[in-house]
Scaffold this motif. Structure first.
Motif, short mmCIF file in Angstrom:
data_model
loop_
_atom_site.label_atom_id
_atom_site.label_comp_id
_atom_site.label_asym_id
_atom_site.label_seq_id
_atom_site.Cartn_x
_atom_site.Cartn_y
_atom_site.Cartn_z
N MET A 193 27.88 31.77 39.71
CA MET A 193 28.80 31.14 40.66
C MET A 193 28.05 30.60 41.87
O MET A 193 28.37 29.50 42.36
CB MET A 193 29.87 32.14 41.08
CG MET A 193 30.82 32.53 39.95
SD MET A 193 32.28 33.48 40.49
CE MET A 193 31.51 34.99 41.12
N PHE B 154 35.78 30.22 33.29
CA PHE B 154 35.24 31.56 33.02
C PHE B 154 36.01 32.23 31.89
O PHE B 154 37.23 32.37 31.93
CB PHE B 154 35.35 32.41 34.29
CG PHE B 154 34.98 33.85 34.11
CD1 PHE B 154 33.75 34.22 33.57
CD2 PHE B 154 35.86 34.86 34.48
CE1 PHE B 154 33.41 35.56 33.40
CE2 PHE B 154 35.53 36.20 34.33
CZ PHE B 154 34.30 36.54 33.78
N LEU C 89 35.26 36.44 40.74
CA LEU C 89 35.51 35.03 40.51
C LEU C 89 36.68 34.54 41.36
O LEU C 89 36.58 33.51 42.05
CB LEU C 89 35.82 34.78 39.03
CG LEU C 89 36.21 33.32 38.74
CD1 LEU C 89 35.02 32.56 38.17
CD2 LEU C 89 37.40 33.23 37.81
N GLY D 100 37.08 27.45 40.23
CA GLY D 100 37.07 28.31 39.06
C GLY D 100 38.44 28.57 38.46
O GLY D 100 39.46 28.52 39.15
#
Length: 344
Positions: free
Chosen positions: A103, A116, A157, A168
């Motif tokens: 990331m 992801f 995340l 993301g």
């Protein structure tokens, strides 16, 4: 010219099944693809695909920065699934620290999407109905280290999305089945053992399932239609092993296996685990945690993926049929090569 996408996965990991399927779909759509691998990775599943291969490791940040140069989208499918390790340190390092490194590299590279591959194991449990993305995680006291690591990874995340502007999206993927599984993975391998008549006894549990091809479709749909900072359940039919294995057995013209009740199986696993520990054994796959995970998940609500990603998964029967046919053909090819070698 920019490299449109980086498919990040490592072929020693079970995630190669998802990573390869995403890579194949990208190339079928004539996308320019770069694949991140370890130098020790088996590349047979990538044979003939028009991809650029770069070597690196998620625990080596400079290699991630190099791999992401010029990429607009990162499909991140790296996972260390070795829940059976006695020393769980690598589980956290590979699943959490590796993702954080990726990331950070993605933010520096200015990627536009970071897709992801997460897991249904990060979802909360709902004893009264279907599981949705809105249910907070509520079984930390029962979650084994592998699940804790995956939960921490997804939490990081979503935090990066909120606080650092990472573009993301997380896909909470169910147990994957389907063709073009070169390992094969334990799920597909289990189907093949039933279809070939080698499995005589199985455990009476149930699970959420999804076709690997539909996972790849969801990933590419998330790239263009998914909302940033959101997670989507990528799960299709909830099925018992009795039904699933009956499908596989029928494909192989074999009788279905006999079934052991879950409670009995859990007790056997609990006793076996303690005997292994007393004997000083390490890294054993039969454990109470593994048995618990085999039956903890219930029906998943995929409405969000269907609505926002226009996701339309195929019937499970089609998945099982295609999986068995592909594995049978692969075994026939292997026998032919072996016979040819013996004649030579």
């Amino acid at each position: 010219m920019k490299s449109e996408s980086l498919a990040g996965f490592e072929l020693e990991c079970m995630a190669d099944f998802i990573g390869i399927r995403i890579t194949r779909l990208l190339t079928e759509r004539r996308r320019k693809v770069r694949v991140l691998l370890r130098k020790t990775s088996d590349q047979s599943a990538l044979h003939g695909l028009p991809v650029e291969i770069t070597y690196g490791d998620v625990l080596h940040p400079p290699s991630l920065s190099m791999a992401m140069q010029g990429c607009e989208t990162v499909f991140y499918s790296v996972v260390d699934p070795r829940f059976w390790l006695t020393d769980q340190t690598p589980i956290f390092r590979n699943n959490v620290e590796g993702l954080v490194n990726a990331m950070d590299a993605a933010l520096k590279a200015g990627v536009k999407r970071f897709i992801f591959t997460s897991t249904m194991g990060t979802l909360g449990l709902n004893p009264n109905g279907r599981v949705s993305e809105d249910i907070p995680f509520n079984w930390l006291d029962r979650a084994p280290p592998y699940i804790r690591a995956r939960l921490e990874a997804e939490t990081r995340l979503l935090s990066y999305c909120r606080e650092k502007g990472l573009p993301g999206i997380a896909l909470c993927v169910a147990n994957t089945y389907g063709p073009q599984d070169y390992q094969p993975t334990p799920h597909n391998g289990g189907l093949w053992e039933v279809a070939s008549g080698r499995t005589k006894v199985a455990i009476d549990v149930s699970q959420p399932t999804v076709d690997i091809r539909d996972v790849a479709m969801a990933a590419l749909s998330a790239e263009t239609q998914g909302r940033l900072g959101e997670r989507y359940i990528i799960a299709n039919e909830f099925v018992s092993n009795r039904t699933l294995f009956a499908m596989a057995a029928a494909c192989g013209n074999q009788p279905p296996p006999k079934f052991i009740p879950y409670g009995v199986s859990y007790g056997i696993a609990w006793i076996t685990e303690r005997l292994m520990k007393l004997a000083g054994r390490k890294d054993f796959m039969i454990s109470a945690n593994a048995m618990f995970l085999s039956n903890v998940f219930r029906e998943m609500d995929n409405t969000k993926a269907r609505t926002e990603l226009d996701w339309r998964p195929r019937p499970l029967a089609e998945t099982v049929r295609d999986c068995i046919e592909w594995l049978a053909d692969r075994e026939r090819q292997g026998r032919a090569v072996h016979a040819s070698g013996e004649k030579a």
